[in-house]
Write a protein that holds these residues in place. Structure first.
Motif, PDB file in Angstrom:
ATOM      1  N   LEU A   1       0.822  -1.208   0.000  1.00 54.72           N
ATOM      2  CA  LEU A   1       0.000   0.000   0.000  1.00 54.72           C
ATOM      3  C   LEU A   1       0.859   1.262   0.000  1.00 54.72           C
ATOM      4  O   LEU A   1       0.384   2.339  -0.377  1.00 54.72           O
ATOM      5  N   GLU A   2       2.097   1.162   0.483  1.00 51.43           N
ATOM      6  CA  GLU A   2       3.085   2.245   0.433  1.00 51.43           C
ATOM      7  C   GLU A   2       2.581   3.537   1.080  1.00 51.43           C
ATOM      8  O   GLU A   2       2.751   4.623   0.543  1.00 51.43           O
ATOM      9  N   THR A   3       1.946   3.420   2.244  1.00 50.60           N
ATOM     10  CA  THR A   3       1.543   4.618   2.977  1.00 50.60           C
ATOM     11  C   THR A   3       2.715   5.136   3.813  1.00 50.60           C
ATOM     12  O   THR A   3       3.634   4.384   4.134  1.00 50.60           O
ATOM     13  N   ASP A   4       2.662   6.409   4.173  1.00 50.30           N
ATOM     14  CA  ASP A   4       3.750   6.957   4.999  1.00 50.30           C
ATOM     15  C   ASP A   4       3.389   7.016   6.474  1.00 50.30           C
ATOM     16  O   ASP A   4       4.133   7.568   7.286  1.00 50.30           O
ATOM     17  N   ALA A   5       2.238   6.424   6.844  1.00 52.02           N
ATOM     18  CA  ALA A   5       1.868   6.296   8.252  1.00 52.02           C
ATOM     19  C   ALA A   5       0.903   5.122   8.390  1.00 52.02           C
ATOM     20  O   ALA A   5       0.237   4.729   7.433  1.00 52.02           O
ATOM     21  N   TRP A   6       0.843   4.576   9.609  1.00 51.36           N
ATOM     22  CA  TRP A   6      -0.131   3.533   9.916  1.00 51.36           C
ATOM     23  C   TRP A   6      -0.748   3.853  11.261  1.00 51.36           C
ATOM     24  O   TRP A   6      -0.177   4.617  12.053  1.00 51.36           O
ATOM     25  N   MET A   7      -1.920   3.299  11.523  1.00 52.44           N
ATOM     26  CA  MET A   7      -2.711   3.794  12.641  1.00 52.44           C
ATOM     27  C   MET A   7      -3.481   2.670  13.320  1.00 52.44           C
ATOM     28  O   MET A   7      -4.018   1.775  12.649  1.00 52.44           O
ATOM     29  N   PHE A   8      -3.509   2.715  14.660  1.00 50.91           N
ATOM     30  CA  PHE A   8      -4.296   1.804  15.491  1.00 50.91           C
ATOM     31  C   PHE A   8      -5.262   2.621  16.348  1.00 50.91           C
ATOM     32  O   PHE A   8      -5.000   3.784  16.681  1.00 50.91           O
ATOM     33  N   GLY A   9      -6.337   1.967  16.775  1.00 49.05           N
ATOM     34  CA  GLY A   9      -7.147   2.489  17.862  1.00 49.05           C
ATOM     35  C   GLY A   9      -6.497   2.129  19.184  1.00 49.05           C
ATOM     36  O   GLY A   9      -5.462   1.455  19.237  1.00 49.05           O
ATOM     37  N   LYS A  10      -7.124   2.545  20.280  1.00 45.72           N
ATOM     38  CA  LYS A  10      -6.509   2.360  21.591  1.00 45.72           C
ATOM     39  C   LYS A  10      -6.340   0.899  21.973  1.00 45.72           C
ATOM     40  O   LYS A  10      -5.282   0.489  22.465  1.00 45.72           O
ATOM     41  N   ALA A  11      -7.389   0.083  21.772  1.00 47.12           N
ATOM     42  CA  ALA A  11      -7.331  -1.310  22.214  1.00 47.12           C
ATOM     43  C   ALA A  11      -6.198  -2.054  21.522  1.00 47.12           C
ATOM     44  O   ALA A  11      -5.491  -2.852  22.149  1.00 47.12           O
ATOM     45  N   THR A  12      -5.993  -1.787  20.244  1.00 48.25           N
ATOM     46  CA  THR A  12      -4.923  -2.466  19.513  1.00 48.25           C
ATOM     47  C   THR A  12      -3.558  -1.967  19.969  1.00 48.25           C
ATOM     48  O   THR A  12      -2.610  -2.749  20.098  1.00 48.25           O
ATOM     49  N   THR A  13      -3.431  -0.675  20.246  1.00 45.42           N
ATOM     50  CA  THR A  13      -2.165  -0.132  20.742  1.00 45.42           C
ATOM     51  C   THR A  13      -1.805  -0.746  22.086  1.00 45.42           C
ATOM     52  O   THR A  13      -0.631  -1.017  22.377  1.00 45.42           O
ATOM     53  N   ARG A  14      -2.815  -1.011  22.911  1.00 46.95           N
ATOM     54  CA  ARG A  14      -2.568  -1.587  24.233  1.00 46.95           C
ATOM     55  C   ARG A  14      -1.942  -2.986  24.152  1.00 46.95           C
ATOM     56  O   ARG A  14      -1.340  -3.448  25.132  1.00 46.95           O
ATOM     57  N   GLU A  15      -2.077  -3.653  23.034  1.00 46.12           N
ATOM     58  CA  GLU A  15      -1.441  -4.955  22.889  1.00 46.12           C
ATOM     59  C   GLU A  15       0.082  -4.813  22.892  1.00 46.12           C
ATOM     60  O   GLU A  15       0.804  -5.749  23.252  1.00 46.12           O
ATOM     61  N   SER A  16       0.577  -3.648  22.485  1.00 47.42           N
ATOM     62  CA  SER A  16       2.023  -3.396  22.469  1.00 47.42           C
ATOM     63  C   SER A  16       2.500  -2.635  23.703  1.00 47.42           C
ATOM     64  O   SER A  16       3.654  -2.779  24.115  1.00 47.42           O
ATOM     65  N   PHE A  17       1.620  -1.830  24.300  1.00 40.60           N
ATOM     66  CA  PHE A  17       1.975  -1.048  25.487  1.00 40.60           C
ATOM     67  C   PHE A  17       0.891  -1.241  26.551  1.00 40.60           C
ATOM     68  O   PHE A  17       0.054  -0.359  26.770  1.00 40.60           O
ATOM     69  N   PRO A  18       0.889  -2.372  27.233  1.00 37.38           N
ATOM     70  CA  PRO A  18      -0.187  -2.672  28.185  1.00 37.38           C
ATOM     71  C   PRO A  18       0.025  -2.033  29.560  1.00 37.38           C
ATOM     72  O   PRO A  18      -0.397  -2.576  30.576  1.00 37.38           O
ATOM     73  N   TYR A  19       0.680  -0.879  29.584  1.00 39.31           N
ATOM     74  CA  TYR A  19       0.970  -0.216  30.853  1.00 39.31           C
ATOM     75  C   TYR A  19       0.086   1.014  30.991  1.00 39.31           C
ATOM     76  O   TYR A  19      -0.141   1.732  30.011  1.00 39.31           O
ATOM     77  N   LYS A  20      -0.364   1.282  32.202  1.00 38.46           N
ATOM     78  CA  LYS A  20      -1.250   2.415  32.434  1.00 38.46           C
ATOM     79  C   LYS A  20      -0.512   3.530  33.158  1.00 38.46           C
ATOM     80  O   LYS A  20       0.148   3.303  34.161  1.00 38.46           O
ATOM     81  N   PHE A  21      -0.637   4.743  32.635  1.00 33.58           N
ATOM     82  CA  PHE A  21      -0.044   5.921  33.262  1.00 33.58           C
ATOM     83  C   PHE A  21      -0.945   6.388  34.398  1.00 33.58           C
ATOM     84  O   PHE A  21      -2.150   6.543  34.218  1.00 33.58           O
ATOM     85  N   MET A  22      -0.354   6.596  35.553  1.00 27.51           N
ATOM     86  CA  MET A  22      -1.113   7.042  36.723  1.00 27.51           C
ATOM     87  C   MET A  22      -0.771   8.511  36.986  1.00 27.51           C
ATOM     88  O   MET A  22       0.307   8.833  37.494  1.00 27.51           O
ATOM     89  N   PRO A  23      -1.657   9.437  36.622  1.00 25.60           N
ATOM     90  CA  PRO A  23      -1.350  10.867  36.785  1.00 25.60           C
ATOM     91  C   PRO A  23      -1.232  11.275  38.248  1.00 25.60           C
ATOM     92  O   PRO A  23      -1.936  10.752  39.114  1.00 25.60           O
ATOM     93  N   LYS A  24      -0.322  12.193  38.497  1.00 26.57           N
ATOM     94  CA  LYS A  24      -0.142  12.744  39.844  1.00 26.57           C
ATOM     95  C   LYS A  24      -0.848  14.087  39.987  1.00 26.57           C
ATOM     96  O   LYS A  24      -1.013  14.599  41.082  1.00 26.57           O
ATOM     97  N   SER A  25      -1.240  14.640  38.852  1.00 28.48           N
ATOM     98  CA  SER A  25      -1.910  15.933  38.848  1.00 28.48           C
ATOM     99  C   SER A  25      -3.277  15.793  38.196  1.00 28.48           C
ATOM    100  O   SER A  25      -3.476  14.951  37.319  1.00 28.48           O
TER     101      SER A  25
END
Length: 235
Positions: A45-69
């Motif tokens: 397809l030769e696109t210059d970007a690719w894109m996921f929604g949140k649930a799919t991204t979480r498969e690669s980064f299953p860590y949750k940020f806990m805000p202090k503010s």
């Protein structure tokens, strides 16, 4: 101006998206070989970007940020890292809480689309890691996100690779230009399994209204995979 968006997705023959549930190839070929074929088609397809929604991204980064503010940010913030890879990875995060362990996914710089619920310390975390971001009044303003990606990040084309919720949202927003549907020769069969388009709307909404598909090509690939490519027309 906005990028061309190709929804590139692999599903079972019944349109489902959970590969772990699909029946195995009849000839004993490992399922992983068929997923490689999907990736190879994506490169065509030769696109210059690719894109996921949140649930799919979480498969690669299953860590949750806990805000202090609790302090949140104003809309209109855009951060462009000083150095960007040739191809970009984009994700939509309505909760602003994915904790990234890298500024890249599969070697491509990450750009995150957020809403004004993002806290100031979350934004600081992204900036410190060198992760680009766009803050919108409402993260559902997908048309605005596409315009910023084109005008400020230079994105000309995007391969949208799911899941079904972001596919459905982009469909309803009229932002899909093509559908690249790769059909795996297997079956899921469960009614509740997620499908290609999962628009979260009311029962009387019709997210595909005013759009029609024109078949551009059909191709039989290795291992019995079918690749169907459609153009979406606005009627």
């Amino acid at each position: 101006m906005r990028p061309k968006v190709i929804c590139h997705i692999m599903s079972s023959v019944d349109g489902r998206l959970l590969p772990g549930r699909w029946t195995l190839p009849f000839d004993g070929t490992p399922a992983g070989e068929l997923f490689k074929e999907y990736a190879e088609i994506g490169r065509l397809l030769e696109t210059d970007a690719w894109m996921f929604g949140k649930a799919t991204t979480r498969e690669s980064f299953p860590y949750k940020f806990m805000p202090k503010s609790e302090q949140t940010v104003l809309p209109g913030l855009v951060f462009i890292p000083s150095s960007l890879s040739q191809r970009l990875f984009i994700t939509i995060d309505p909760d602003a809480d994915i904790f990234y362990t890298s500024d890249k996914l599969r070697g491509d710089n990450i750009i995150v689309v957020l809403g004004t619920n993002a806290t100031t310390d979350y934004i600081e975390m992204l900036r410190e890691k060198g992760i680009g971001y766009i803050v919108l009044e409402d993260v559902k303003e997908l048309c605005k996100a596409m315009e910023i990606l084109a005008e400020q990040f230079g994105v000309r084309s995007i391969s949208l690779q799911g899941g079904g919720i972001i596919d459905g949202a982009m469909l309803a927003a009229g932002l899909l230009d093509e559908l690249s549907l790769v059909i795996y020769p297997g079956i899921d069969g469960l009614t509740t399994s997620p499908s290609i388009f999962e628009y979260l709307g009311a029962d009387d909404e019709r997210p595909a209204d005013g759009q029609a598909l024109e078949l551009l090509s059909s191709e039989t690939r290795n291992h019995g995979i079918m690749w169907l490519r459609y153009k979406l027309h606005r009627l």
